[in-house]
Scaffold this active site. Structure first.
Site, short mmCIF file in Angstrom:
data_model
loop_
_atom_site.label_atom_id
_atom_site.label_comp_id
_atom_site.label_asym_id
_atom_site.label_seq_id
_atom_site.Cartn_x
_atom_site.Cartn_y
_atom_site.Cartn_z
CE LYS A 118 5.38 -7.79 -3.48
NZ LYS A 118 5.11 -8.25 -4.82
CG ASP A 120 2.56 -6.25 -10.16
OD1 ASP A 120 3.14 -7.30 -9.79
OD2 ASP A 120 1.35 -6.21 -10.45
CE1 TYR A 229 13.96 -6.26 -5.00
CE2 TYR A 229 12.75 -4.80 -6.46
CZ TYR A 229 13.10 -6.08 -6.06
OH TYR A 229 12.59 -7.16 -6.71
CE LYS A 317 1.24 -8.56 -2.66
NZ LYS A 317 0.58 -9.75 -3.14
CB CYS A 411 -15.03 -14.84 -38.92
SG CYS A 411 -15.27 -13.07 -38.73
CB CYS A 414 -16.98 -12.57 -42.85
SG CYS A 414 -15.46 -13.48 -42.54
CB CYS A 429 -11.50 -13.74 -39.19
SG CYS A 429 -12.30 -13.55 -40.79
CB CYS A 434 -13.68 -10.46 -42.69
SG CYS A 434 -14.39 -10.23 -41.06
S1 IVH Z 1 12.76 -6.98 -1.58
C1 IVH Z 1 14.04 -10.90 0.38
N1 IVH Z 1 11.69 -4.80 -2.55
O1 IVH Z 1 8.32 -8.77 -4.74
C2 IVH Z 1 13.07 -10.46 -0.62
N2 IVH Z 1 11.02 -6.88 -3.47
O2 IVH Z 1 6.84 -10.90 -3.41
C3 IVH Z 1 13.65 -9.40 -1.45
N3 IVH Z 1 9.43 -6.73 -5.30
O3 IVH Z 1 10.55 -11.38 -5.41
C4 IVH Z 1 12.61 -8.63 -2.10
N4 IVH Z 1 9.30 -4.52 -5.32
O4 IVH Z 1 10.30 -9.48 -7.13
C5 IVH Z 1 11.73 -6.15 -2.60
N5 IVH Z 1 10.83 -2.79 -3.35
C6 IVH Z 1 10.90 -4.12 -3.41
C7 IVH Z 1 10.14 -4.86 -4.33
C8 IVH Z 1 10.23 -6.26 -4.33
C9 IVH Z 1 8.88 -5.65 -5.89
C10 IVH Z 1 9.14 -8.13 -5.67
C11 IVH Z 1 10.33 -9.00 -5.82
C12 IVH Z 1 10.10 -10.16 -4.89
C13 IVH Z 1 8.63 -10.15 -4.74
C14 IVH Z 1 8.22 -10.82 -3.48
#
Ligand code: IVH
Length: 674
Positions: A118, A120, A229, A317, A411, A414, A429, A434
């Protein structure tokens, strides 16, 4: 306009194709087959041809850059809503997900799943029509997002055209995550720190902040990446399952997740989650989990959606490296440019094998948003290699004696006033003398990317400063060996070495020196751009902001800062002092690339008419800065008429004579910047 001969058309098409291929090799496959210099050469050839014949293909790599800033983002409705994902926090919850899937599918047999990291970052939808990238939009509320096409085009890994597959679908929405690698994130924050800008709290904020920029040239500098993806609306092609779609994406040259596993049965899913978690510390990007999807698209459709989450996918997670501790104090650090950063001093705590006792709180917006107070019990997280940060405050632990830490009015070093400029997160500042700033400025001046004075690290700068030997970086050149010998850290040899190193640093490049000066917002990149466009230091004295803005990728804030710096008497005096001390600047960067920009309008004449967003003088300055001429009346020899609103007789005359008329946006695109 010049007529386009067949062989030039062919050459342009070949160049576009080749350059896109090389881009893909470099940015997606990480396996380039030509050098950067060769790439640049081809790129410049394409630019010249395009300019000459005004034949610009929509998938031309030149179209990734050079768009002018927007006023605001337009709204875009997603054809298919962009969903979010449910979460599973334990292996048991993953098993429950599998049970639900089987129940709806009315099956006892093992289901085939895909597992991928996933990412970020920021979810994005790319729409391709007949194979060409038409637009890119953010997720927004899932139904309506924002049009960030021009910013997405600056991400080199994103194909401007679908190639390598047959047939090319009539229309396809491809979804993915825009993110920034941890390395790049750290580099960016370091640079922001040096330039006096507020730091991004994490890679996701950095990616999101970089995409939501009205000025694409800022996005371009951030080195964003994307992993595709997901599939949205599609016409003209069918995919059997997620794996099939991924294979197609790869073939069509889209960047895809670094790890992608297809497994049958939930036990194998759990093994796969484990395997990805083990790789997590070595991945170049930030990930807080993995996404599990039912592979088969027909089964996905059967499973459908529950409120705004698909029943066919879930995000697992990973447990973060977290610890709980108490904030004992909050202190304020003053940087070289006066930017003040709040830092939490915490009771030391072990997190993932590392003792953590400090954490930057980034800025006061962050303190306020999380309501962080001195004395608070907090959850601290260390994700990957990213610096530790405060995740949340355990408000239930409050006893009432916790103290807020409001923005400082003076600050801490200074005592000068502290201000916050419009649109900035950082408090600054404004004290010219300073001590914190002066000291940081000298450290910066001597540092590696700057004057690179060997043996003059932070500790030695502090020592020299505390002994009263230096108050400014100019003083470095006045140091004598005997003075050093009186200090505890120096002996005959080390003292001589430092004196020699200082002397040696006098011969450097213009770009390094400009960076070393520590002008607000001027990092290494901007310094190089300046050096490309101005040969000598004197050329910058009392420079007008408009002339700086005529340089590609130089924004208003930056231009104002540069112009301000070189207008300040005190600064000019410093520069003169340095010259007298025999500073020798060479400028190998000058004109290397700047030539094209500088002479962009060489031999061209412009007539400006109508109402524009800025004054006529500003446009004239831009034209002249690029080597062109602005005249008052339209003739057959006029190259372009720049027409604003309510343009009158000059516009008519231009039409009569067949002179090319352009609007402000087109003009800005021509200048290649803003
Ligand atoms: S699939 C139907 N694949 O996670 C949902 N999402 O918490 C389609 N995300 O909005 C999402 N990596 O922005 C999918 N390999 C991955 C992902 C991913 C990050 C994000 C995405 C989604 C959010 C959901």
């Amino acid at each position: 306009m010049n007529k386009l001969p067949a062989e030039s058309k062919k050459e342009i098409e070949m160049l576009v194709k080749d350059l896109n291929e090389h881009s893909h090799r470099y940015y997606v496959l990480d396996a380039p087959t030509i050098s950067d210099a060769e790439y640049d050469k081809l790129f410049r050839r394409l630019q010249v041809l395009e300019e000459q014949y005004h034949y610009i293909r929509p998938d031309s790599p030149t179209q990734r850059v050079g768009a002018s800033p927007l006023e605001k983002f337009e709204k875009i409705k997603h054809t298919e809503p962009m969903l979010s994902l449910g979460n599973a926090f334990s292996r048991d919850e993953v098993r429950e997900f599998d049970k639900r899937v089987k129940k709806v599918l009315k099956t006892d047999s093992d289901v085939e799943y895909t597992v991928e990291p996933k990412y970020d970052g920021l979810a994005m939808e790319l729409t391709y029509r007949n194979g060409v990238l038409l637009r890119a939009s953010t997720r927004g509320d899932g139904f309506v997002g924002e049009d960030v096409t021009r910013n997405i085009k600056t991400i080199k890994a994103v194909p401007l055209r679908i190639e390598g597959v047959h047939p090319v679908p009539e229309e396809i929405d491809i979804r993915g995550e825009v993110f920034i690698d941890i390395d790049e994130f750290e580099k960016l924050n370091k640079e922001r720190g040096r330039e006096g800008d507020a730091l991004f709290a994490n890679p996701r904020n950095a990616a999101a902040g970089s995409i939501r920029q009205l000025d694409p040239s800022i996005t371009e500098k951030r080195r964003l990446h994307m992993a595709c993806y997901g599939l949205g609306a599609v016409k003209g092609i069918e995919f059997r399952d997620q794996a099939d779609f991924m294979t197609w994406l790869k073939k069509a040259r889209f960047p895809v997740p670094l790890i992608f596993n297809v497994v049958r049965g939930i036990d194998n899913v759990i093994d796969s989650l484990q395997a990805i978690e083990e790789k997590r510390p070595h991945l170049p990007f930030e990930t807080d989990g993995a996404v599990i999807k039912v592979n088969d698209f027909a089964l996905q459709r059967t499973l459908g959606i529950k409120t705004r989450e698909p029943r066919w996918a879930i995000a697992f997670k990973y447990a973060a490296h977290q610890g709980i501790t108490v904030i004992e104090d909050i202190i304020a650090n003053v940087g070289r440019t006066g930017a003040i950063t709040p830092v939490a001093v915490m009771r030391p705590v072990q997190i993932g094998g590392v003792t953590v006792s400090r954490s930057t709180l980034h800025n006061w917006d962050e303190i306020e948003r999380k309501d962080i107070r001195i004395g608070d019990t907090v959850v601290v997280e260390r994700a990957g290699d990213v610096i530790p940060h405060v995740v949340e405050v355990k408000t239930e632990k409050r006893t009432g004696i916790e103290k807020r830490f409001p923005p400082l009015e003076q600050c801490p070093v200074c005592g000068s006033n502290v201000v916050r400029e419009e649109g900035e997160v950082a408090f600054r500042c404004i004290g010219l003398n300073c001590e914190a700033q002066v000291l940081e400025k000298i450290k910066h001046y001597a540092s590696r990317g700057a004057m690179d004075i060997e043996g003059l690290g932070e500790k030695n700068v502090e020592l020299l400063y505390n002994q009263g030997l230096i108050r400014h970086f100019v003083d470095l050149y006045k140091l004598r060996k005997e003075q050093l010998l009186e200090l505890p850290r120096f002996a005959e040899k080390s003292a001589q070495n430092l004196i020699d190193a200082i002397e040696k640093s006098k011969a450097t490049t213009m770009a390094r020196f400009l960076f070393a000066l520590g002008i607000l917002h001027v990092g290494e990149f901007a310094a190089k751009q300046l050096a490309k466009n101005f040969e000598k230091l004197d050329d910058l004295y009392r420079i007008e902001a408009e002339r700086v803005m005529a340089i590609k990728q130089m924004g208003e804030k930056l231009a104002a800062s540069i112009s301000g710096f070189f207008s300040e008497k005190e600064n000019l005096k410093t520069l003169e002092d340095l010259k007298r001390l025999d500073l020798k600047l060479t400028n190998p960067d000058y004109h290397e690339e700047g030539e094209k920009q500088k002479g962009l309008f060489d031999g061209l004449t412009f007539v400006i008419t109508g109402t524009l967003s800025r004054s006529r003088e500003e446009f004239e300055a831009l034209i002249e800065a690029n080597g062109g001429r602005a005249t008052g009346s339209v003739s057959k020899k006029t190259s372009y008429v720049l027409a604003g609103n309510d343009a009158g007789s000059k516009l008519e005359k231009a039409r009569e004579l067949g002179v090319k008329v352009i609007n402000e946006d087109q003009f800005m695109t021509l200048t290649g910047g803003k």
